[in-house]
Design a protein around this motif. Structure first.
Motif, PDB file in Angstrom:
ATOM      1  N   ARG A 189       0.834  -1.210   0.000  1.00 37.44           N
ATOM      2  CA  ARG A 189       0.000   0.000   0.000  1.00 37.44           C
ATOM      3  C   ARG A 189       0.863   1.252   0.000  1.00 37.44           C
ATOM      4  O   ARG A 189       0.458   2.306   0.512  1.00 37.44           O
ATOM      5  N   ILE A 190       2.025   1.144  -0.609  1.00 40.21           N
ATOM      6  CA  ILE A 190       2.905   2.302  -0.723  1.00 40.21           C
ATOM      7  C   ILE A 190       2.180   3.458  -1.396  1.00 40.21           C
ATOM      8  O   ILE A 190       2.369   4.628  -1.049  1.00 40.21           O
ATOM      9  N   GLY A 191       1.325   3.145  -2.349  1.00 43.64           N
ATOM     10  CA  GLY A 191       0.641   4.169  -3.121  1.00 43.64           C
ATOM     11  C   GLY A 191      -0.318   5.033  -2.335  1.00 43.64           C
ATOM     12  O   GLY A 191      -0.780   6.067  -2.847  1.00 43.64           O
ATOM     13  N   LEU A 192      -0.640   4.659  -1.099  1.00 43.25           N
ATOM     14  CA  LEU A 192      -1.524   5.502  -0.295  1.00 43.25           C
ATOM     15  C   LEU A 192      -0.896   6.858   0.016  1.00 43.25           C
ATOM     16  O   LEU A 192      -1.606   7.826   0.287  1.00 43.25           O
ATOM     17  N   VAL A 193       0.428   6.916   0.009  1.00 37.23           N
ATOM     18  CA  VAL A 193       1.137   8.185   0.230  1.00 37.23           C
ATOM     19  C   VAL A 193       1.785   8.567  -1.109  1.00 37.23           C
ATOM     20  O   VAL A 193       2.758   7.953  -1.533  1.00 37.23           O
ATOM     21  N   PRO A 194       1.230   9.557  -1.814  1.00 42.58           N
ATOM     22  CA  PRO A 194       1.712   9.864  -3.164  1.00 42.58           C
ATOM     23  C   PRO A 194       3.214  10.114  -3.258  1.00 42.58           C
ATOM     24  O   PRO A 194       3.855   9.682  -4.221  1.00 42.58           O
ATOM     25  N   ALA A 195       3.798  10.789  -2.280  1.00 48.82           N
ATOM     26  CA  ALA A 195       5.239  11.061  -2.328  1.00 48.82           C
ATOM     27  C   ALA A 195       6.040   9.769  -2.257  1.00 48.82           C
ATOM     28  O   ALA A 195       7.063   9.615  -2.948  1.00 48.82           O
ATOM     29  N   ASP A 196       5.591   8.822  -1.436  1.00 48.54           N
ATOM     30  CA  ASP A 196       6.280   7.531  -1.340  1.00 48.54           C
ATOM     31  C   ASP A 196       6.111   6.744  -2.638  1.00 48.54           C
ATOM     32  O   ASP A 196       7.051   6.078  -3.101  1.00 48.54           O
ATOM     33  N   ARG A 197       4.926   6.810  -3.213  1.00 47.61           N
ATOM     34  CA  ARG A 197       4.681   6.081  -4.453  1.00 47.61           C
ATOM     35  C   ARG A 197       5.614   6.564  -5.555  1.00 47.61           C
ATOM     36  O   ARG A 197       6.186   5.755  -6.305  1.00 47.61           O
ATOM     37  N   GLU A 198       5.776   7.864  -5.659  1.00 44.06           N
ATOM     38  CA  GLU A 198       6.630   8.424  -6.700  1.00 44.06           C
ATOM     39  C   GLU A 198       8.058   7.897  -6.587  1.00 44.06           C
ATOM     40  O   GLU A 198       8.695   7.566  -7.589  1.00 44.06           O
ATOM     41  N   ARG A 199       8.536   7.781  -5.350  1.00 45.32           N
ATOM     42  CA  ARG A 199       9.907   7.281  -5.148  1.00 45.32           C
ATOM     43  C   ARG A 199      10.024   5.790  -5.441  1.00 45.32           C
ATOM     44  O   ARG A 199      11.116   5.299  -5.742  1.00 45.32           O
ATOM     45  N   ALA A 200       8.914   5.054  -5.349  1.00 45.55           N
ATOM     46  CA  ALA A 200       8.965   3.598  -5.496  1.00 45.55           C
ATOM     47  C   ALA A 200       8.708   3.114  -6.920  1.00 45.55           C
ATOM     48  O   ALA A 200       8.940   1.933  -7.212  1.00 45.55           O
ATOM     49  N   VAL A 201       8.248   3.974  -7.804  1.00 44.07           N
ATOM     50  CA  VAL A 201       7.851   3.539  -9.150  1.00 44.07           C
ATOM     51  C   VAL A 201       9.007   2.878  -9.892  1.00 44.07           C
ATOM     52  O   VAL A 201       8.850   1.801 -10.502  1.00 44.07           O
ATOM     53  N   ALA A 202      10.175   3.479  -9.870  1.00 42.60           N
ATOM     54  CA  ALA A 202      11.308   2.922 -10.625  1.00 42.60           C
ATOM     55  C   ALA A 202      11.682   1.535 -10.119  1.00 42.60           C
ATOM     56  O   ALA A 202      12.007   0.632 -10.915  1.00 42.60           O
ATOM     57  N   VAL A 203      11.625   1.331  -8.820  1.00 41.98           N
ATOM     58  CA  VAL A 203      11.941   0.017  -8.251  1.00 41.98           C
ATOM     59  C   VAL A 203      10.899  -1.010  -8.696  1.00 41.98           C
ATOM     60  O   VAL A 203      11.237  -2.137  -9.077  1.00 41.98           O
ATOM     61  N   ALA A 204       9.636  -0.608  -8.664  1.00 43.21           N
ATOM     62  CA  ALA A 204       8.575  -1.526  -9.093  1.00 43.21           C
ATOM     63  C   ALA A 204       8.727  -1.897 -10.564  1.00 43.21           C
ATOM     64  O   ALA A 204       8.555  -3.058 -10.954  1.00 43.21           O
ATOM     65  N   GLU A 205       9.064  -0.927 -11.378  1.00 38.86           N
ATOM     66  CA  GLU A 205       9.272  -1.203 -12.810  1.00 38.86           C
ATOM     67  C   GLU A 205      10.420  -2.180 -13.006  1.00 38.86           C
ATOM     68  O   GLU A 205      10.333  -3.090 -13.856  1.00 38.86           O
ATOM     69  N   GLN A 206      11.482  -2.020 -12.236  1.00 42.92           N
ATOM     70  CA  GLN A 206      12.635  -2.916 -12.364  1.00 42.92           C
ATOM     71  C   GLN A 206      12.253  -4.341 -11.965  1.00 42.92           C
ATOM     72  O   GLN A 206      12.629  -5.313 -12.642  1.00 42.92           O
ATOM     73  N   VAL A 207      11.514  -4.490 -10.868  1.00 42.41           N
ATOM     74  CA  VAL A 207      11.102  -5.817 -10.420  1.00 42.41           C
ATOM     75  C   VAL A 207      10.214  -6.484 -11.471  1.00 42.41           C
ATOM     76  O   VAL A 207      10.370  -7.665 -11.779  1.00 42.41           O
ATOM     77  N   LEU A 208       9.282  -5.724 -12.038  1.00 46.01           N
ATOM     78  CA  LEU A 208       8.429  -6.291 -13.085  1.00 46.01           C
ATOM     79  C   LEU A 208       9.245  -6.746 -14.288  1.00 46.01           C
ATOM     80  O   LEU A 208       8.974  -7.819 -14.863  1.00 46.01           O
ATOM     81  N   ALA A 209      10.232  -5.959 -14.673  1.00 48.54           N
ATOM     82  CA  ALA A 209      11.073  -6.322 -15.820  1.00 48.54           C
ATOM     83  C   ALA A 209      11.867  -7.610 -15.533  1.00 48.54           C
ATOM     84  O   ALA A 209      12.054  -8.436 -16.427  1.00 48.54           O
ATOM     85  N   GLU A 210      12.320  -7.751 -14.299  1.00 49.60           N
ATOM     86  CA  GLU A 210      13.131  -8.919 -13.942  1.00 49.60           C
ATOM     87  C   GLU A 210      12.274 -10.188 -13.780  1.00 49.60           C
ATOM     88  O   GLU A 210      12.742 -11.300 -14.092  1.00 49.60           O
ATOM     89  N   GLU A 211      11.062 -10.021 -13.275  1.00 49.32           N
ATOM     90  CA  GLU A 211      10.266 -11.190 -12.882  1.00 49.32           C
ATOM     91  C   GLU A 211       9.263 -11.639 -13.932  1.00 49.32           C
ATOM     92  O   GLU A 211       8.828 -12.799 -13.926  1.00 49.32           O
ATOM     93  N   SER A 212       8.837 -10.742 -14.807  1.00 46.96           N
ATOM     94  CA  SER A 212       7.763 -11.093 -15.747  1.00 46.96           C
ATOM     95  C   SER A 212       8.308 -11.864 -16.950  1.00 46.96           C
ATOM     96  O   SER A 212       9.463 -11.733 -17.308  1.00 46.96           O
TER      97      SER A 212
END
Length: 501
Positions: free
Chosen positions: A478-501
């Protein structure tokens, strides 16, 4: 992995669904749809669950994250609904998901008025009586009691000092979206084929027409359960819904002295509606809940709190705080739609307030489609049981009795066993017995100042059906509940999706 919703499994399910004939198609991947799918599959019914976006993408992730015993229902004289809520709370706490639900004290301070706490004490004791009357309820929570000024200062440090209050107890989910994902995975372990990104466009006799990311398909079904919540009218136009919007604000827990109890303050002029300051495991406090009618068709996009709701929530809780909260303290906000059912006896509108509408659910057949709508997150299992009873009777096959009250979800175990799981307590509270597997996938933090780990993101892609950044940040965590935290986490999430999908 039990009930793994891996990318490979989704591909197999998608291929297997096209042109298939099954007993039941469930439309909607919220708590009700996932509960129906599990109940049906556990009775031997073949099931496909279709969700237009992602698991818990709609109303189910925007709740107050409470598993409550229905004190408000008692105020409205709905004893049966209160007993059902208390029974289902005991099932979740004791059997179904003890890893996801914890007892939480609720403090009503004398600073709100002694008449308020006198009523709260009476309500708490009535709630205890209801709890004692249902199976498993007696030992599930402590009793309501008066507390001293020092207790108030310890439980809710931000309240004006010098006066006592009343404490009653209820259940709190670590995360409502996690309950939905866990239900879906348990259903998958019983053979349910789950396809997200699949929009049901029409039901024509036995043919269910679906649009997916990969193109259209048709599934033949003996019955269809429409569990689309506030969007249920798209398949069942006869249903009379009066949606309402419930909003929450997020503030840092330290701003309220890091409370260990939920601060409970009545809305001015009301004896049955309260604003709660709900402490969360991630260090935030959620302020809610509003109840505002929604005019016109419900949009697909997420709701947002209005300025008036923000003012109402802050003004109400500030009545009892030593240092008032301001808008500058709000680090996030969310809102969700409630699928309230307008009774057949009602006129053309909801009357004075959506807050006065019953939270009872409705079952209604329209040809092969059974719509189940209304109710509360707490009572999802009872709603699902009744819906599947009706489906089994129509199909003429499948067990006539539900077993889900005795069926632990993935990761569940008795509390004594959960306390021995060799993993951080935070992960055990979210993943139960699977917490060591999540920890092994990577303990590094997704973003500074947040507790979520890379292992959680990897686990979400590998085993929980996450396919997008929004799935990862807004639902599996639920990182996205805090918009500032979500913005910082997007790049990490994209990297994980690229590695795992």
């Amino acid at each position: 992995m039990i009930g793994s919703l891996s990318p490979a499994r989704r591909a197999r399910d998608l291929t297997g669904v096209a042109g298939a004939t099954v007993d039941l198609v469930v439309v909607g991947g919220g708590v009700t749809g996932a509960g129906v799918a599990l109940d049906a599959a556990s009775r031997g019914v073949s099931v496909v669950l279709l969700e237009r976006a992602d698991l818990a993408a709609g109303t189910s992730r925007w709740s107050s994250k409470l598993v409550h015993g229905g004190l408000r229902y008692l105020a409205h004289g709905e004893i049966g609904l209160a007993r059902e809520s208390a029974r289902e709370r005991a099932v979740l706490l004791g059997t179904t998901a003890p890893h996801l639900v914890r007892p939480l004290p609720f403090l009503v301070p004398d600073a709100a008025g002694r008449d308020v706490t006198a009523l709260a004490e009476l309500g708490g004791r009535l709630g205890d009586a209801v709890r004692f009357s249902v199976p498993g309820g007696r030992g599930s929570l402590p009793p309501a009691r008066r507390v001293t000024a020092s207790d108030v200062g310890r439980l809710t440090p931000a309240v004006r000092p010098g006066r006592g209050g009343v404490v009653f107890w209820d259940g709190q989910l670590v995360d409502d979206a996690r309950l939905v994902v866990t239900l879906a995975r348990t259903a998958a372990a019983y053979g349910v084929r789950i396809v997200t990104g699949a929009t049901v466009t029409a039901v024509d006799g036995a043919d269910v027409h679906v649009t997916t990311d990969d193109g259209p398909l048709v599934v033949r079904a003996g019955a269809v359960v429409n569990a689309a919540g506030v969007w249920a009218q798209r398949l069942a136009p006869r249903i009379r819904l009066v949606p309402s919007r419930g909003s929450h604000l997020l503030v840092p827990g330290v701003r309220l002295g890091s409370p260990s109890a939920a601060l409970t303050v009545p809305l001015p002029g009301s004896r049955s509606r309260y604003v709660f300051a709900l402490p969360q495991p991630d260090g935030l406090v959620h302020l809610g809940l509003t109840d505002e009618p929604v005019e016109g068709p419900v949009p697909d996009d997420d709701a947002a709190p209005s300025d008036a709701e923000v003012r109402q929530l802050l003004d109400t809780v500030n009545q009892v705080l030593a240092e008032p909260l301001t808008r500058a303290d709000v680090v996030g906000a969310y809102a969700g739609y409630r699928p309230l059912v307008l009774p057949e006896s009602a006129g053309a509108g909801p009357g004075d307030s959506t807050a006065d509408l019953s939270r009872k659910h409705l079952l209604l057949w329209d040809g092969p489609v059974l719509t189940v709508v209304g109710g509360k997150l707490t009572t999802y299992r009872a709603m699902a049981e009744q819906a599947v009873d009706a489906v089994v009777a129509r199909l003429g096959r499948g067990s006539a009795r539900s077993a889900t009250a005795r069926l632990p979800l993935v990761g569940a175990a008795p509390r004594i066993a959960l306390d021995r799981v060799p993993a951080p307590a935070r992960l055990v509270a979210r993943y139960g017995t699977e917490a060591p597997l999540v920890e092994a996938l990577g303990p590094a933090l997704v973003t500074a100042g947040r507790p979520e780990t890379l292992g959680e993101l990897r686990f979400a892609v590998r085993h929980e059906g996450a396919r997008t950044v929004a799935d990862l940040l807004d639902r599996r965590t639920r990182i996205g509940l805090v918009p500032a935290d979500r913005e910082r986490a997007v790049a990490v999430a994209e990297q994980v999706l690229a590695e795992e999908s």
